[in-house]
Design a protein around this motif. Structure first.
Motif, PDB file in Angstrom:
ATOM      1  N   LEU A 132     135.436  64.271 -38.241  1.00 34.58           N
ATOM      2  CA  LEU A 132     135.729  63.111 -39.092  1.00 34.58           C
ATOM      3  C   LEU A 132     134.456  62.428 -39.594  1.00 34.58           C
ATOM      4  O   LEU A 132     134.457  61.791 -40.643  1.00 34.58           O
ATOM      5  CB  LEU A 132     136.578  62.110 -38.309  1.00 34.58           C
ATOM      6  N   LEU A 143     134.548  59.207 -44.275  1.00 34.43           N
ATOM      7  CA  LEU A 143     135.744  58.460 -43.883  1.00 34.43           C
ATOM      8  C   LEU A 143     135.928  57.231 -44.758  1.00 34.43           C
ATOM      9  O   LEU A 143     137.045  56.942 -45.217  1.00 34.43           O
ATOM     10  CB  LEU A 143     135.642  58.049 -42.414  1.00 34.43           C
ATOM     11  N   TYR A 155     142.918  56.071 -38.538  1.00 28.55           N
ATOM     12  CA  TYR A 155     142.085  57.125 -37.957  1.00 28.55           C
ATOM     13  C   TYR A 155     141.824  56.819 -36.497  1.00 28.55           C
ATOM     14  O   TYR A 155     141.799  55.661 -36.071  1.00 28.55           O
ATOM     15  CB  TYR A 155     140.768  57.277 -38.730  1.00 28.55           C
TER      16      TYR A 155
END
Length: 290
Positions: A132, A143, A155
């Motif tokens: 991520l 992100l 998330y």
């Protein structure tokens, strides 16, 4: 005969591996325990043969890592993204969870989110996994760009097994949800996490069917070149008996006796490692025809 599911958990390309990716199988069990219906799709391994055997495979890999466009790959990528979202939406889920195992998953994830939101603007998308961020230190421009485009609703950061269940159960405060204040799992946590569920996996996709397992998190060493000391400050482990019990459970359930451990250091606790080896030796001695 595809049935509606509350939640669909998926992997995405590109991770070059011949074994199933583990996270979504682990999270499925947690979702089921929380009362959610759930399907898993290992999209990474589903598309991996076509990617690696493609005439322009080198160009495709460059796209996955750098979003570089080359002649001869556009149709493949458009069809893949459309097909990925269709496979997910066939389950009519309320929530889609995408696991990014590596940095190489970021570009495909972005376009999958775009496709999902275009087809169903009300769908909720959550992301997690070590891929991520740009690096283990937590650089998050990727992100942030997804959040700015409103492609992602939530998330998770770090070890999310317990946090994910807390979120599914509607708890107000969840460690590592939409922030970096995640909690490392203790030895007790690791030993109490339910066994991974591979019921949705098509074992014919893999050259050699293998059950992935995780016996520990972190490492006992502090090597300066290794990312584990940044991600995990502690070393936590499962008992040899706990690991052995899951191996027997998975073997009996899926008729697969080949296992692959994802640990950085499976023998970090020598006592428990020796206990596991002794249990396996005794079992193999008594079950030589298995």
């Amino acid at each position: 005969n595809i049935m509606h599911k509350d939640l669909v958990l998926v992997t995405v390309p590109f991770t070059e591996t011949e074994i199933p990716l583990y996270a979504i199988a682990q999270l499925k069990t947690i979702a089921l325990d929380a009362g959610w219906s759930c399907a898993t799709i290992d999209l990474n391994n589903y598309y991996l043969p076509a990617l690696t055997e493609h005439l322009h495979s080198t160009r495709l890999v460059d796209w996955f890592y750098n979003e570089t466009y080359h002649p001869g790959i556009e149709k493949f990528l458009l069809d893949m993204i459309d097909d990925m979202s269709n496979k997910i939406l066939a389950h009519s889920p309320h929530v889609v969870g995408i696991s990014l195992f590596t940095y190489g998953c970021q570009i495909a994830t972005k376009y999958l989110c775009i496709s999902l939101k275009q087809k169903n603007p009300d769908i909720e998308i959550i992301l997690g996994g070590s891929g991520l961020f740009e690096n283990v230190g937590g650089e998050r421009s990727y992100l942030d760009s997804l959040l700015d485009m409103e492609l992602v609703d939530h998330y998770f950061v770090g070890d999310a097994e317990i946090a994910f269940k807390d979120w599914l159960e509607g708890k107000s405060e969840v460690a590592g949800l939409n922030n970096t204040n995640w909690k490392e799992l203790t030895n007790t946590d690791l030993n109490n996490i339910p066994y991974a569920n591979f019921d949705d996996y098509d074992w014919n996709m893999y050259k050699t069917p293998v059950i992935p397992m995780t016996a520990s998190r972190g490492c006992i060493r502090r090597c300066k070149f290794c990312n584990d000391i940044v991600h995990w400050k502690l070393f936590s482990f499962r008992t040899g008996q706990n690991i052995f019990d899951e191996m027997i459970y998975q073997k009996n359930k899926y008729d697969i006796n080949h296992f692959s451990f994802t640990d950085a250091l499976i023998n970090g606790n020598v006592k428990e490692f020796r206990a596991l080896c002794a249990l396996l030796a005794d079992y193999n001695s008594a079950n030589q025809q298995d």
